[in-house]
Enzyme design. Sequence first.
Site, short mmCIF file in Angstrom:
data_model
loop_
_atom_site.label_atom_id
_atom_site.label_comp_id
_atom_site.label_asym_id
_atom_site.label_seq_id
_atom_site.Cartn_x
_atom_site.Cartn_y
_atom_site.Cartn_z
N GLU A 244 0.97 -61.45 12.82
CA GLU A 244 2.10 -61.95 13.47
C GLU A 244 2.69 -63.15 12.78
OE1 GLU A 244 -0.49 -65.07 16.50
OE2 GLU A 244 -0.44 -62.84 16.89
N HIS A 287 -0.05 -68.21 20.73
CA HIS A 287 -1.12 -68.76 19.99
C HIS A 287 -0.89 -70.14 19.38
CE1 HIS A 287 -2.45 -64.33 19.31
NE2 HIS A 287 -3.21 -64.91 20.34
#
Length: 689
Positions: A244, A287
């Site tokens: 990611e 995150h």
Amino acid sequence: MPHRSVRAARLYVARISRLRFSTTSVYYGYSDTIRNLKIGSRTKVIYQGFTGRQATINAKESLDYGTQIVGGVKPGVEGEHLGLPVLPSVRVAAEKLKPDASAIYVPGVGTAQAIEEAIEAEIPLVVAVAEHIPLHEMLRVFQMLRTQSRTRLVGPNAPGIINTHGRCRLGFQPLPFFLEGNIGIVAKSGTLSYETVASVTRAGLGQTYAISMGGDMLSGTTFIDAFRVFEEDEKTKGIIMVGEVGGRAEEEAADWIVEYRKRTRNPKPFMGLVGGVQAPPGRVMGHAGGWAAPGEASSAEKINILKQAGVVIVDHPEMFGPGMKQLLETSEKKKLRTQLDNVQQRGFHTICQQPRIVQNATMSNDQRRTLYIKQSEAVDMLTKAGFRKSDTLCSSRTCMLGISVDRSERAPCIIASPSTDPADTLYLSKKFAFAYGSDGAISDAMLENVSCHLAISGAAQKGLFKLISALHDIFVSKEAFVLETKIVITENSEVQIKEAKFGFDDAAFKTAGRQGDIHALRDNTFEVLEEVDAEKSGIIYVKLEGEGSVGTIVNGAGLAMNTIDSLTRLGAHPANFLDTGGKATSDTIKSAFKIVCSDPRVKVIFVNIFGGLTRCDMIAEGILLAFRDLEPKIPVVVRLRGTNEALGQKMISESGLAFDAFDGFDDAARRVIELAKSSSSIPEIESTS
């Protein structure tokens, strides 16, 4: 370490000394601990925080699965739990039980200390699953890890590691999705890893290992570490990686894959996915590590780099199973041809990497990890340290200087560029990593290297060194995660501050209760109202620019990013990023509906849930609650997969409400697009609560 007591600081130094100068073994380095990831039926496991509720539930599941749990730790207590011994410290447990691994189920406020205790006891493998561990506490942990070669860390903020052939699990991976098989999986995202595992299982391939890196800025185990395990594992026939936005781990993985293909006659096939293609530049996407620093590649650029390395990229994890099945069949045919012809296949060996173009995440981007103080406040912090604010309108001598975290080195670093022009800083910025928490961490030699890179000499050097010292003090004492400045070198060699942007770790405040003075500077009036409201409900919400006709509600940051990417690929216009969290409840889902419905652009809502820890029936209950209480006037498409998916889908279908329910992503997404195009309704909320 100003935020730690003198006694704690002395204890930390003592721990480092013991690790570094132990005479019981010869230490080489942290990379030598990769072998500790090879868990199996003989792996003896202890639990730290053994008697806690979550640890107890998890231990029962893992025991039933076949994991050899030999006991656990509860500080100061000796007894029995689940028929296994409970010991008062990790050191005592290590001496009596001789464990190979420890699963840490201690809340984030105590996780770092628990990891340190495991390192001191030389536990070979440590798995840390907790979220919201203060960044600087993990910097301290990684400084300890790099001084030894006994302990390997998986995590933090990671589901953990599992080996299906050895029936060994450390972490909270949803066991019903796993099948003994031949695919090795490594992922940053928890929910995306669950989707990946389920897809591979549905394809009949199954898994060997599944290893999670975690979504924080610092990871104890990387893609490359996992690749080395998969490469040596004879049962692993194919490899899947899920990345990611943020950091260079995917780029480094691509470099390793290229070298692997060069030295391997019949290389194992690689597949991959990278979330965050549509992530707004600089924003933190759920995150803590989901943001790109200066000089780091965007997700789209990472995808191109991986493709050049021979990785087959998919847009959605549902594609992994069928795709890998086809790749393995092709690989077997190639291997057979090789054996028959006795000729080495060139395949990917001749790939030449193209020059890499990476995005520039500069100070103009609105990146946040909850708290970025105002520029004026950041400049004030430096003026109090004796620096003047530049009032020069134009200057031929400006530089960029900052302190942040080098994710590859797992250490803080100075970032410097001799130019502030975005087109130049893209290529000219350089990182200088240094040790955390020790006196003289930034050496005279490093200061000279920084000044040389910036082409600053003579009298201006003194001001530069003073600024680096001031930034270092702020970074450590206030627990920052990034400090950036633009500086001006005046004609009389004075260093002045032109701009400053400072970001501070929210976990230090929210988890550990430190840095209250810094977080008191937060001014919500300059933030998006819906984002602030979402935070109060434990939801991460980012309002996206543009048409935004599709509202999204997703569990898990990685899955939320991928949902936006996949919808955009199919022609939809997502209005938001919304992560309910990996442990979403029915109340969380109701709050998420309220926030999404408040956006007048939204014409249809897409609820995309993959139940790992989160049960689909609980999500279905939350959706029904939202409809009863909020009465949204727009269509809703629901995709439920994972734990208790049949029950959740049944609850939706039998509700009598106007839902469209699917289990496949593409079918659900196409229905969303159809409804968005045909709907002219405007969302309204008539709350009865």
